[in-house]
Design a protein around this motif. Structure first.
Motif, PDB file in Angstrom:
ATOM      1  N   GLY A 101     -18.091   0.575 -18.954  1.00 53.88           N
ATOM      2  CA  GLY A 101     -16.994   1.445 -18.567  1.00 53.88           C
ATOM      3  C   GLY A 101     -16.526   1.210 -17.144  1.00 53.88           C
ATOM      4  O   GLY A 101     -17.238   0.629 -16.326  1.00 53.88           O
ATOM      5  N   ILE A 102     -15.300   1.640 -16.875  1.00 51.31           N
ATOM      6  CA  ILE A 102     -14.710   1.556 -15.537  1.00 51.31           C
ATOM      7  C   ILE A 102     -13.953   2.849 -15.254  1.00 51.31           C
ATOM      8  O   ILE A 102     -13.786   3.689 -16.144  1.00 51.31           O
ATOM      9  N   LEU A 103     -13.485   3.004 -14.027  1.00 44.73           N
ATOM     10  CA  LEU A 103     -12.620   4.115 -13.659  1.00 44.73           C
ATOM     11  C   LEU A 103     -11.354   3.601 -12.989  1.00 44.73           C
ATOM     12  O   LEU A 103     -11.420   2.702 -12.146  1.00 44.73           O
ATOM     13  N   ARG A 104     -10.211   4.146 -13.376  1.00 42.41           N
ATOM     14  CA  ARG A 104      -8.948   3.938 -12.652  1.00 42.41           C
ATOM     15  C   ARG A 104      -8.263   5.295 -12.612  1.00 42.41           C
ATOM     16  O   ARG A 104      -7.233   5.511 -13.232  1.00 42.41           O
ATOM     17  N   ASP A 105      -8.892   6.249 -11.918  1.00 44.12           N
ATOM     18  CA  ASP A 105      -8.420   7.628 -11.939  1.00 44.12           C
ATOM     19  C   ASP A 105      -7.023   7.775 -11.332  1.00 44.12           C
ATOM     20  O   ASP A 105      -6.685   7.119 -10.330  1.00 44.12           O
ATOM     21  N   ALA A 106      -6.225   8.642 -11.947  1.00 47.09           N
ATOM     22  CA  ALA A 106      -4.876   8.937 -11.451  1.00 47.09           C
ATOM     23  C   ALA A 106      -4.367  10.184 -12.147  1.00 47.09           C
ATOM     24  O   ALA A 106      -4.735  10.461 -13.293  1.00 47.09           O
ATOM     25  N   VAL A 108      -1.460  12.573 -13.919  1.00 48.53           N
ATOM     26  CA  VAL A 108      -0.492  12.250 -14.975  1.00 48.53           C
ATOM     27  C   VAL A 108       0.834  11.740 -14.399  1.00 48.53           C
ATOM     28  O   VAL A 108       1.377  10.738 -14.853  1.00 48.53           O
ATOM     29  N   ALA A 109       1.347  12.438 -13.399  1.00 47.18           N
ATOM     30  CA  ALA A 109       2.666  12.079 -12.873  1.00 47.18           C
ATOM     31  C   ALA A 109       2.663  10.755 -12.108  1.00 47.18           C
ATOM     32  O   ALA A 109       3.724  10.151 -11.910  1.00 47.18           O
ATOM     33  N   GLY A 110       1.487  10.307 -11.688  1.00 43.53           N
ATOM     34  CA  GLY A 110       1.444   9.100 -10.867  1.00 43.53           C
ATOM     35  C   GLY A 110       0.771   7.906 -11.510  1.00 43.53           C
ATOM     36  O   GLY A 110       0.782   6.809 -10.941  1.00 43.53           O
ATOM     37  N   ILE A 111       0.187   8.070 -12.682  1.00 45.77           N
ATOM     38  CA  ILE A 111      -0.563   6.978 -13.288  1.00 45.77           C
ATOM     39  C   ILE A 111       0.354   5.809 -13.627  1.00 45.77           C
ATOM     40  O   ILE A 111       1.494   5.997 -14.059  1.00 45.77           O
ATOM     41  N   THR A 112      -0.143   4.604 -13.404  1.00 47.84           N
ATOM     42  CA  THR A 112       0.630   3.418 -13.726  1.00 47.84           C
ATOM     43  C   THR A 112       0.234   2.899 -15.105  1.00 47.84           C
ATOM     44  O   THR A 112      -0.827   3.224 -15.647  1.00 47.84           O
ATOM     45  N   GLU A 113       1.090   2.072 -15.649  1.00 46.09           N
ATOM     46  CA  GLU A 113       0.791   1.475 -16.953  1.00 46.09           C
ATOM     47  C   GLU A 113      -0.493   0.648 -16.891  1.00 46.09           C
ATOM     48  O   GLU A 113      -1.300   0.663 -17.820  1.00 46.09           O
ATOM     49  N   GLN A 114      -0.690  -0.047 -15.784  1.00 49.74           N
ATOM     50  CA  GLN A 114      -1.886  -0.882 -15.645  1.00 49.74           C
ATOM     51  C   GLN A 114      -3.149  -0.037 -15.596  1.00 49.74           C
ATOM     52  O   GLN A 114      -4.174  -0.394 -16.187  1.00 49.74           O
ATOM     53  N   GLN A 115      -3.093   1.083 -14.878  1.00 50.59           N
ATOM     54  CA  GLN A 115      -4.257   1.974 -14.820  1.00 50.59           C
ATOM     55  C   GLN A 115      -4.597   2.510 -16.206  1.00 50.59           C
ATOM     56  O   GLN A 115      -5.775   2.623 -16.573  1.00 50.59           O
ATOM     57  N   TRP A 116      -3.583   2.853 -16.963  1.00 47.06           N
ATOM     58  CA  TRP A 116      -3.811   3.324 -18.330  1.00 47.06           C
ATOM     59  C   TRP A 116      -4.413   2.203 -19.184  1.00 47.06           C
ATOM     60  O   TRP A 116      -5.442   2.382 -19.829  1.00 47.06           O
ATOM     61  N   ASP A 117      -3.757   1.053 -19.178  1.00 40.20           N
ATOM     62  CA  ASP A 117      -4.186  -0.053 -20.036  1.00 40.20           C
ATOM     63  C   ASP A 117      -5.601  -0.521 -19.721  1.00 40.20           C
ATOM     64  O   ASP A 117      -6.383  -0.811 -20.631  1.00 40.20           O
ATOM     65  N   ASP A 118      -5.938  -0.604 -18.441  1.00 39.20           N
ATOM     66  CA  ASP A 118      -7.253  -1.129 -18.060  1.00 39.20           C
ATOM     67  C   ASP A 118      -8.383  -0.245 -18.576  1.00 39.20           C
ATOM     68  O   ASP A 118      -9.395  -0.737 -19.089  1.00 39.20           O
ATOM     69  N   VAL A 119      -8.232   1.061 -18.421  1.00 36.71           N
ATOM     70  CA  VAL A 119      -9.299   1.980 -18.849  1.00 36.71           C
ATOM     71  C   VAL A 119      -9.390   2.043 -20.369  1.00 36.71           C
ATOM     72  O   VAL A 119     -10.491   2.025 -20.934  1.00 36.71           O
ATOM     73  N   ALA A 166      -9.288  16.845 -14.295  1.00 31.72           N
ATOM     74  CA  ALA A 166      -8.010  16.467 -13.719  1.00 31.72           C
ATOM     75  C   ALA A 166      -8.127  15.114 -13.023  1.00 31.72           C
ATOM     76  O   ALA A 166      -9.108  14.857 -12.322  1.00 31.72           O
ATOM     77  N   GLY A 167      -7.140  14.276 -13.228  1.00 32.06           N
ATOM     78  CA  GLY A 167      -7.144  12.948 -12.631  1.00 32.06           C
ATOM     79  C   GLY A 167      -7.724  11.879 -13.538  1.00 32.06           C
ATOM     80  O   GLY A 167      -7.787  10.713 -13.159  1.00 32.06           O
ATOM     81  N   GLN A 168      -8.149  12.275 -14.740  1.00 31.21           N
ATOM     82  CA  GLN A 168      -8.765  11.307 -15.649  1.00 31.21           C
ATOM     83  C   GLN A 168      -8.075  11.298 -17.011  1.00 31.21           C
ATOM     84  O   GLN A 168      -8.712  11.317 -18.062  1.00 31.21           O
ATOM     85  N   LEU A 169      -6.759  11.230 -16.995  1.00 33.40           N
ATOM     86  CA  LEU A 169      -5.990  11.188 -18.240  1.00 33.40           C
ATOM     87  C   LEU A 169      -6.432  10.012 -19.104  1.00 33.40           C
ATOM     88  O   LEU A 169      -6.685  10.160 -20.302  1.00 33.40           O
ATOM     89  N   ASN A 170      -6.523   8.827 -18.479  1.00 28.10           N
ATOM     90  CA  ASN A 170      -6.883   7.621 -19.216  1.00 28.10           C
ATOM     91  C   ASN A 170      -8.337   7.655 -19.682  1.00 28.10           C
ATOM     92  O   ASN A 170      -8.653   7.379 -20.844  1.00 28.10           O
TER      93      ASN A 170
END
Length: 289
Positions: A101-106, A108-119, A166-170
């Motif tokens: 596992g990894i973390l790319r916390d963000a 909802v309003a600021g998350i990038t597509e890459q942060q979503w895809d990576d996690v 909060a901050g862990q949508l992905n």
């Protein structure tokens, strides 16, 4: 006699933290272990064969049997190589522990597509890819008449199943998906002799230490001789039991932390309203809590 004597186990993300503890305990209990770890950073960037090699060396120094693997579980082909290595090196595969596992916390309003895809790639696809190739191997063995008594242990999280963070949508979405995947796979694979369960662990790891608002809790010092409730070593005995041949449990999700293990249940009705005809908006508004 160890609880896992003769078992061949594949453990992803086994170079550090909880995965490392799994690998060491499995080896002490008699399993041959494929130690998979890409060796990347908290966010999944980079690669280093050092973590996997280090754990393999520890196991061999204890007289155990282990090989290292640095394939990325985000790749269908990488997952296939991982399963093939277990069978080639040890002649079979009995246990898969999906832990990477990894973390790319963000937020909802600021998350990038890459942060979503990576996690999603490491957690959800990574679980699915290894599970798929292992399941295909066990299905083939079962249909060929070979007895199968296999176990899969997936890794969900409180962030996805009991305590949205909060901050862990992905991360939360991936972990909730893993819990659901576990139940589906358990229903499908039981006919081939495969049990599938999941854990939702809470422990001190480089990921939890990096989680906003939680680092200070996990980093709190423990007095010498006192029980360390956040030690990642507390998680592995449950995983070893679920991986053992004597265990009959399947389709379960367990929260585990320190000295506590609890079975979790998913979404369920808490209140029902019904109508004998078409719904009216005002009626719904009046009757829902």
């Amino acid at each position: 006699m160890g609880a896992l004597d003769g078992r061949v186990a594949l453990i992803t993300g086994a170079g550090r933290g909880i995965g490392r503890e799994h690998a060491l305990l499995f080896a002490r209990e008699g399993a041959s272990v494929v130690v998979n770890d890409l060796g990347g950073g908290n966010d999944g960037s980079g690669a280093d064969d050092g973590p996997a090699s280090s754990v393999v060396a520890e196991i061999r120094a204890l007289g155990g049997s282990a090989v290292g693997n640095t394939s990325s579980v985000t790749s269908w082909a990488g997952a296939a190589e991982l399963v093939e290595q277990a069978v080639t090196e040890f002649g079979r595969l009995d246990v898969v522990v999906n832990n990477a596992g990894i973390l790319r916390d963000a937020f909802v309003a600021g998350i990038t597509e890459q942060q979503w895809d990576d996690v999603i790639a490491v957690h959800l696809k990574g679980h699915a890819a290894v599970l798929h190739h292992a399941a295909a191997y066990w299905k083939s063995a079962s249909k060929a008449g070979s007895p199968v008594a296999a176990s899969v242990v997936n890794t969900a999280s409180a962030s996805g199943v009991t305590l949205p963070n909060a901050g862990q949508l992905n991360y939360g979405a991936a972990k909730a998906g893993i819990a659901a995947m576990t139940l589906v796979a358990a229903a499908e694979l039981e006919r081939y002799g495969v049990r599938v369960n999941a854990i939702a662990p809470i422990a001190r790891t480089r990921l939890t230490l990096a989680t906003p608002g939680m680092g200070a809790i996990f980093a709190a010092p423990v007095a010498e001789g006192e029980f360390d409730a956040f030690s990642p070593a507390n998680i592995s005995p449950l995983v070893a039991y679920l991986a053992s041949e004597k265990c009959t449990l399947t389709g379960k999700v367990f929260a585990v932390q320190g000295g506590a293990i609890s079975e979790l249940a998913g979404w369920h009705d808490v209140k029902v309203i019904e109508t004998d005809g078409p719904w009216e908006i005002d009626d719904i508004a009046a009757r829902l809590p």
